[in-house]
Structure formats: structure tokens, C-alpha cells
Design a protein around this motif. Structure first.
Motif, mmCIF file in Angstrom:
data_model
loop_
_atom_site.group_PDB
_atom_site.id
_atom_site.type_symbol
_atom_site.label_atom_id
_atom_site.label_comp_id
_atom_site.label_asym_id
_atom_site.label_seq_id
_atom_site.Cartn_x
_atom_site.Cartn_y
_atom_site.Cartn_z
ATOM 1 N N HIS A 1 -7.666 0.910 5.766
ATOM 2 C CA HIS A 1 -8.741 -0.235 6.812
ATOM 3 C C HIS A 1 -8.328 -1.176 5.777
ATOM 4 O O HIS A 1 -8.999 -2.513 5.958
ATOM 5 C CB HIS A 1 -9.563 0.610 7.222
ATOM 6 C CG HIS A 1 -9.368 0.594 8.628
ATOM 7 N ND1 HIS A 1 -9.210 0.629 9.391
ATOM 8 C CD2 HIS A 1 -10.213 1.922 8.525
ATOM 9 C CE1 HIS A 1 -9.016 1.523 9.892
ATOM 10 N NE2 HIS A 1 -9.600 2.542 10.165
ATOM 11 N N GLN A 2 -8.525 -1.057 4.659
ATOM 12 C CA GLN A 2 -8.669 -1.882 3.427
ATOM 13 C C GLN A 2 -7.040 -2.637 3.044
ATOM 14 O O GLN A 2 -6.663 -2.195 2.646
ATOM 15 C CB GLN A 2 -8.989 -1.606 2.039
ATOM 16 C CG GLN A 2 -9.964 -0.505 2.116
ATOM 17 C CD GLN A 2 -11.398 -1.370 2.597
ATOM 18 O OE1 GLN A 2 -11.568 -2.604 2.307
ATOM 19 N NE2 GLN A 2 -12.266 -1.012 3.797
ATOM 20 N N ARG A 3 -7.346 -3.997 3.021
ATOM 21 C CA ARG A 3 -6.305 -5.227 2.890
ATOM 22 C C ARG A 3 -6.582 -6.211 2.004
ATOM 23 O O ARG A 3 -7.112 -6.920 2.544
ATOM 24 C CB ARG A 3 -5.097 -5.242 4.221
ATOM 25 C CG ARG A 3 -4.691 -3.674 4.895
ATOM 26 C CD ARG A 3 -3.407 -3.800 3.865
ATOM 27 N NE ARG A 3 -2.925 -2.744 5.245
ATOM 28 C CZ ARG A 3 -2.732 -1.288 4.391
ATOM 29 N NH1 ARG A 3 -3.564 -1.046 3.977
ATOM 30 N NH2 ARG A 3 -2.510 -0.727 5.102
ATOM 31 N N ASP A 4 -5.930 -6.506 1.128
ATOM 32 C CA ASP A 4 -6.406 -7.952 0.141
ATOM 33 C C ASP A 4 -5.622 -8.814 0.898
ATOM 34 O O ASP A 4 -4.750 -9.077 2.352
ATOM 35 C CB ASP A 4 -5.784 -7.985 -1.331
ATOM 36 C CG ASP A 4 -6.004 -6.757 -1.883
ATOM 37 O OD1 ASP A 4 -7.426 -6.249 -1.851
ATOM 38 O OD2 ASP A 4 -5.337 -5.414 -3.129
ATOM 39 N N GLU B 1 -10.788 11.465 3.098
ATOM 40 C CA GLU B 1 -10.598 11.014 4.397
ATOM 41 C C GLU B 1 -10.958 9.632 3.940
ATOM 42 O O GLU B 1 -10.996 8.566 4.685
ATOM 43 C CB GLU B 1 -12.071 11.595 5.232
ATOM 44 C CG GLU B 1 -12.348 11.040 6.199
ATOM 45 C CD GLU B 1 -13.712 11.466 7.012
ATOM 46 O OE1 GLU B 1 -14.329 10.631 7.461
ATOM 47 O OE2 GLU B 1 -13.812 12.937 7.209
ATOM 48 N N SER B 2 -11.595 9.488 2.488
ATOM 49 C CA SER B 2 -12.272 8.154 1.745
ATOM 50 C C SER B 2 -10.323 7.244 1.476
ATOM 51 O O SER B 2 -10.246 6.671 1.527
ATOM 52 C CB SER B 2 -12.932 8.366 1.026
ATOM 53 O OG SER B 2 -12.957 7.059 0.270
ATOM 54 N N ALA B 3 -10.184 8.031 1.447
ATOM 55 C CA ALA B 3 -8.627 7.624 1.252
ATOM 56 C C ALA B 3 -7.495 6.923 2.258
ATOM 57 O O ALA B 3 -6.644 6.093 1.898
ATOM 58 C CB ALA B 3 -7.891 8.456 -0.186
ATOM 59 N N PRO C 1 0.873 -1.527 0.299
ATOM 60 C CA PRO C 1 0.328 -0.018 0.096
ATOM 61 C C PRO C 1 0.464 0.925 -0.053
ATOM 62 O O PRO C 1 2.090 1.267 0.616
ATOM 63 C CB PRO C 1 -0.577 -0.092 1.577
ATOM 64 C CG PRO C 1 -0.955 -1.791 1.959
ATOM 65 C CD PRO C 1 0.923 -1.916 1.453
ATOM 66 N N ALA D 1 -9.053 6.924 4.881
ATOM 67 C CA ALA D 1 -9.999 4.801 5.344
ATOM 68 C C ALA D 1 -9.350 3.485 4.475
ATOM 69 O O ALA D 1 -9.427 2.640 5.315
ATOM 70 C CB ALA D 1 -11.272 5.736 5.248
ATOM 71 N N ASP D 2 -9.272 3.961 2.997
ATOM 72 C CA ASP D 2 -8.429 2.672 2.383
ATOM 73 C C ASP D 2 -7.860 2.426 3.007
ATOM 74 O O ASP D 2 -7.309 0.848 3.459
ATOM 75 C CB ASP D 2 -9.085 3.212 1.056
ATOM 76 C CG ASP D 2 -10.392 3.136 0.598
ATOM 77 O OD1 ASP D 2 -11.684 2.864 1.637
ATOM 78 O OD2 ASP D 2 -10.755 3.251 -0.448
ATOM 79 N N TYR D 3 -6.838 3.310 2.884
ATOM 80 C CA TYR D 3 -5.105 2.771 3.560
ATOM 81 C C TYR D 3 -4.827 2.145 5.003
ATOM 82 O O TYR D 3 -4.373 1.453 4.495
ATOM 83 C CB TYR D 3 -4.574 4.713 3.222
ATOM 84 C CG TYR D 3 -2.989 3.747 3.648
ATOM 85 C CD1 TYR D 3 -2.392 3.716 2.762
ATOM 86 C CD2 TYR D 3 -2.745 4.600 4.761
ATOM 87 C CE1 TYR D 3 -0.875 3.066 3.097
ATOM 88 C CE2 TYR D 3 -1.328 4.613 5.196
ATOM 89 C CZ TYR D 3 -0.667 4.009 4.404
ATOM 90 O OH TYR D 3 1.079 3.875 4.855
ATOM 91 N N ARG E 1 0.940 5.188 0.834
ATOM 92 C CA ARG E 1 0.001 5.809 1.860
ATOM 93 C C ARG E 1 -0.319 7.621 0.663
ATOM 94 O O ARG E 1 0.780 8.247 -0.186
ATOM 95 C CB ARG E 1 0.710 6.814 2.544
ATOM 96 C CG ARG E 1 0.704 7.830 3.815
ATOM 97 C CD ARG E 1 1.516 8.465 4.235
ATOM 98 N NE ARG E 1 1.108 9.289 5.492
ATOM 99 C CZ ARG E 1 0.030 9.260 6.688
ATOM 100 N NH1 ARG E 1 0.427 8.481 7.724
ATOM 101 N NH2 ARG E 1 0.038 10.123 7.499
#
Length: 91
Positions: A42-45, A34-36, A24, A38-40, A26
Motif C-alpha cells: 500500500h505505501q508508495r512514494d 504483516e506490517s512489512a 519496491p 502492508a507497507d509493500y 517484496r
């Protein structure tokens, strides 16, 4: 599992701490939405197969390493220092 630390040689995985996915990027500072962010954070493959991961050699040289590991077999294909990984140097 044994990790071949570039500084200390092959060591047992118990000497290391796993941080997570090394891929990932940053979002860019204060311009990030804020969405970007949050994805950075919390979201993981969770891939099956080859995966680049961050490991910290806490019981050895205290280096951060990028380990390329097959998540199905735990076979390690490459170990790089953070400097090598950032420079795009081959392992």
C-alpha cells in the motif's frame, strides 16, 4: 508520449499499461511481518522527477519494461527489459 520498446521500437503510450513504481522490493516470504507486507502493498512514494516505473506492452510484444521517466515533464531517460533491470545492465 512514446515509449521506445527494446523489441518493437518507438510506440505510442496507448499500447502500454502502467503498473507503478518499479523500485519496491517484496519482503522475504513467510518470514515477513504483516506490517512489512502492508507497507509493500500500500505505501508508495509520489516523486517529482526521475522515477523508475513498470510498463506492460500489451498491444505489442507483451514484454514487461522498466521505464525511467521524469514525472514533471514525461521525458523518458531509459527503457529496459525486466531481465536487463534485474541484472543491473545499463539501458
Amino acid at each position: 508520449m512514446r515509449i521506445a520498446c527494446p523489441h518493437c521500437g518507438p510506440r505510442d503510450v496507448q499500447e502500454f499499461s502502467y503498473l507503478g513504481d518499479a523500485t519496491p522490493q517484496r519482503p522475504d516470504g513467510m518470514d515477513a511481518t504483516e506490517s512489512a507486507m502492508a507497507d509493500y502493498v500500500h505505501q508508495r512514494d509520489n516523486p517529482a522527477g526521475s522515477h523508475r516505473e513498470l510498463w506492460y506492452h500489451g498491444a505489442g510484444c507483451h514484454a514487461w519494461l522498466v521505464v525511467t521517466r521524469d514525472t514533471r515533464t514525461h521525458a523518458i531517460a531509459a527503457v529496459e527489459t525486466m531481465a536487463q533491470a534485474r541484472a543491473g545492465a545499463p539501458a
